[in-house]
Design an enzyme around this catalytic site. Structure first.
Site, PDB file in Angstrom:
ATOM      1  N   LYS A  52      -3.126  40.773  35.279  1.00 13.36           N
ATOM      2  CA  LYS A  52      -1.925  41.450  35.779  1.00 13.36           C
ATOM      3  C   LYS A  52      -2.234  42.663  36.658  1.00 13.36           C
ATOM      4  O   LYS A  52      -1.396  43.099  37.445  1.00 13.36           O
ATOM      5  CB  LYS A  52      -1.055  41.876  34.597  1.00 13.36           C
ATOM      6  N   SER A 309      -6.572  34.166  30.488  1.00  6.00           N
ATOM      7  CA  SER A 309      -5.772  35.132  31.243  1.00  6.00           C
ATOM      8  C   SER A 309      -5.660  36.511  30.615  1.00  6.00           C
ATOM      9  O   SER A 309      -5.272  37.460  31.295  1.00  6.00           O
ATOM     10  CB  SER A 309      -4.364  34.568  31.458  1.00  6.00           C
TER      11      SER A 309
END
Length: 415
Positions: A52, A309
């Site tokens: 992110k 992730s």
């Protein structure tokens, strides 16, 4: 090369001022297990332990280029986007107000504070992300701040595409298959756009949590669809509605290439990677690995990249993860036993247990006016088959029981 591919390369180059490329590591354990060449794109090793940071950096940079006087940024996030925004607020020297659901794991809240320091203010609002998002957007409009979308923004998508750029740069040649998680769709759409231009023959397999299957719902009707209920366990990928901009990119993904990962099975994957490989993954970070058994035949002999992730795992959640993993694997069960109110009945039951059966929960309410009492029992064992033996013995002895392990209502109330 298209404008998007050029932009993705430029964004990736700019990111090097913030952090080096995350590693692409061949995993010997998984490669041997599945008879394939499995590489992990370790986004869990970024400075904020998730990808992110990329989208937040690019979106904030573009906003400051367009309006150098912009001093306040607002974000809504279940944790990873918040940390990326906080890190970049400190990097660019601007103020951030970050709204997070009340249910966000404490570890993510604390890390967001640590990354942002005096540059950020954190507000905990709402039980679910979508409620938090509405409050954040209203605050943003009222204060004239710049809203940094967690996924449904072209600049965020450009930033996340840098994962694909690094993947191809580090690997040298395109892989045979890529598996990556999808929540709001920012990462998946960024990777897809870059691969469409630079490696169009590589199939992308997307994985979303079973309790937050917003892409599956959108593909079924041809447009983003709001889910009536979302399981927030996979907090980094569980959203009620996939982004409209991201869905425009993902709408041509074949529905059979979007897989669902049950939340309890994800717990098995988290523990496996922690215990065997020493890799700490949050639930969303384990999605791409969780579906490897489903794709075992398809990936055999091929070079596969799985995007891990995120690694923002709160170890206070470990007992819950272990519990859910054991129940999914059939190694722990809860049942209500109807125990005769006679001397020796409990001893008779205990003698039916095998050498590897361990009582983890026992609650007995004796009611003297009845011939039977109800007992809530939780049992752990070493092999799922051991329960077949136990239940056969119970039936032969005329002990009445009810397995409530998969009964969601009773489990939540009693366990």
């Amino acid at each position: 090369m298209s404008d998007f591919a050029d932009t993705a390369l430029a964004v990736t180059a700019r990111l090097r001022s913030l952090f080096p490329a995350t590693p692409l590591q061949k995993n010997a354990y998984l490669s041997q297990k599945y008879g394939a060449e499995i590489w992990l794109k370790r986004e869990d090793l970024s400075p904020v332990r998730s990808y992110k940071i990329r989208g937040a950096f690019n979106a904030m940079r573009k906003a400051l280029e367009a309006d150098p006087g912009q001093s306040m940024f607002v974000a809504a996030s279940a944790g990873n986007h918040a940390q990326g925004v906080a890190f970049n607020c400190a990097h660019f020297g601007v103020t951030g107000v970050i709204f997070m659901p009340v249910t966000t794991p404490r570890q993510k809240v604390d890390k967001t504070r640590a990354f942002g320091g005096n540059s950020v203010e954190i507000r905990l609002v709402g039980d679910y992300f979508d409620e938090t998002l509405r409050v954040a957007q209203a605050f943003c409009a009222e204060r004239g701040a710049h809203f940094l979308a967690p996924f449904d923004d072209p600049h965020v998508i450009e930033g996340q595409s840098s994962v694909a750029v690094e993947m191809l740069q580090e690997l040298g040649t395109p892989p045979d298959l890529v598996i990556l998680p999808v929540g709001g769709g920012g990462l998946a759409s960024g990777v897809k756009r870059y691969f469409d231009e630079m490696a169009p023959g590589v199939p992308l397999w997307l994985v979303e949590p079973a309790g937050g299957a917003s892409l599956t719902a959108a593909l079924a009707v041809g447009a983003p669809e709001t889910l009536p209920r979302v399981d927030s366990f996979v907090d980094g990928a569980a959203v009620a509605q996939i982004g409209r901009k991201t869905f425009d990119i993902l709408r041509r993904i074949p529905p059979d290439q979007v897989l669902l990962a049950p939340e309890d099975r994800i717990c098995v994957t988290i523990l496996e990677m922690l215990n065997v490989e020493g890799i700490v993954l949050e639930p969303a970070g384990a999605l791409s690995l969780d579906v490897l058994p489903q794709l075992a035949e398809r990936i055999r002999g091929k070079r596969v990249v799985c995007v891990t992730s995120g690694g923002n795992f709160d170890f206070e959640r470990l007992p819950e993860v272990k519990e859910r993993a054991q129940r999914y694997a059939g190694l722990k069960k809860y049942f209500i036993l109807r125990l005769p109110q006679r001397p020796g009945a409990l001893r008779d039951f205990l003698e039916m247990l095998g050498p590897d059966d361990d009582i983890a929960r026992f609650e007995y309410l004796k009611k003297s006016a009845r011939n039977f009492g109800s007992v809530l029992i939780g049992i752990e064992t070493s092999r799922a088959e051991n329960f077949d033996t136990l239940f056969t013995r119970l039936a032969a002895a005329d002990f009445t029981y009810r397995d409530i392990t998969s009964d969601q209502i009773l489990s939540e109330f009693l366990i």
